[in-house]
Design a protein around this motif. Structure first.
Motif, PDB file in Angstrom:
ATOM      1  N   TYR A 127      10.249  -4.072  -2.652  1.00  0.00           N
ATOM      2  CA  TYR A 127       9.350  -4.181  -1.440  1.00  0.00           C
ATOM      3  C   TYR A 127      10.132  -3.312  -0.547  1.00  0.00           C
ATOM      4  O   TYR A 127      11.025  -3.809   0.008  1.00  0.00           O
ATOM      5  CB  TYR A 127       9.035  -5.677  -0.882  1.00  0.00           C
ATOM      6  N   GLY A 128       9.316  -2.501   0.250  1.00  0.00           N
ATOM      7  CA  GLY A 128       9.627  -1.689   1.431  1.00  0.00           C
ATOM      8  C   GLY A 128      10.578  -0.543   0.756  1.00  0.00           C
ATOM      9  O   GLY A 128      11.021   0.473   1.392  1.00  0.00           O
ATOM     10  N   SER A 129      10.514  -0.273  -0.524  1.00  0.00           N
ATOM     11  CA  SER A 129      11.227   1.066  -1.086  1.00  0.00           C
ATOM     12  C   SER A 129      10.294   2.085  -1.445  1.00  0.00           C
ATOM     13  O   SER A 129       9.119   1.729  -1.050  1.00  0.00           O
ATOM     14  CB  SER A 129      12.179   0.675  -2.349  1.00  0.00           C
ATOM     15  N   THR A 130      10.816   3.050  -1.945  1.00  0.00           N
ATOM     16  CA  THR A 130       9.658   4.309  -2.223  1.00  0.00           C
ATOM     17  C   THR A 130       9.535   4.392  -3.728  1.00  0.00           C
ATOM     18  O   THR A 130      10.297   3.728  -4.760  1.00  0.00           O
ATOM     19  CB  THR A 130      10.775   5.515  -2.285  1.00  0.00           C
ATOM     20  N   LEU A 131       8.138   4.387  -3.956  1.00  0.00           N
ATOM     21  CA  LEU A 131       7.739   4.692  -5.370  1.00  0.00           C
ATOM     22  C   LEU A 131       7.781   6.093  -5.701  1.00  0.00           C
ATOM     23  O   LEU A 131       7.235   7.065  -4.907  1.00  0.00           O
ATOM     24  CB  LEU A 131       6.273   3.968  -5.519  1.00  0.00           C
TER      25      LEU A 131
END
Length: 146
Positions: free
Chosen positions: A129-133
């Motif tokens: 959650y809150g990271s980059t895909l």
């Protein structure tokens, strides 16, 4: 607020916790998009406890939370579709990189088919959650072979 009312108003201590795993946090270390789902007040201790969840996890009945949702499988979908879903469930940034760079137009990455992704499908959104895909996209629309 009047000074008389301020003096009579109880000075409560706020305690914040993430409902998904119960850990206590300072209330500011999570995104402002988290929702208060549960509020428990203890007048004797002059304490209020607020239970938070990220927006993609629905508020549970009675404050009992199951597991975080899994990272979806975006392979085979368009990059645009993947980005739309990803931002709704907690990936604020989506990057895309073509399998073959030569002759690629950078503006069209998200129109192509997703061939791979990081983090992989099935992992818990709690970890991401809150990271980059990060998406690996096809060289041409619909084909994952260079």
């Amino acid at each position: 607020m009047s000074s008389e009312l301020e003096r009579s108003w109880p000075a409560y201590t706020a305690v914040y916790r993430a409902l998904t795993d119960g850990h206590v946090f300072d209330g500011e270390s999570y995104s402002g998009t988290w929702l208060v789902c549960v509020q428990t007040e203890d007048a004797r201790a002059e304490k209020v406890e607020l239970g938070f969840l990220p927006p993609q996890v629905p508020c549970p009945a009675g404050g009992q939370v199951g597991n975080w949702p899994a990272v979806p499988n975006f392979v085979g979908k368009s990059g645009t579709e993947a980005k739309s879903t990803a931002t709704r469930i907690g990936f604020p940034n989506v990057s895309s990189e073509p399998i073959v760079r030569e002759g690629c137009d950078d503006r069209e990455h998200l129109e192509r088919t997703v061939c791979g992704q990081t983090p992989p499908a099935g992992q818990s959104m709690r970890e991401h959650y809150g990271s980059t895909l990060a998406l690996r996209v096809a060289y041409s629309r619909g084909s994952c072979t260079p």
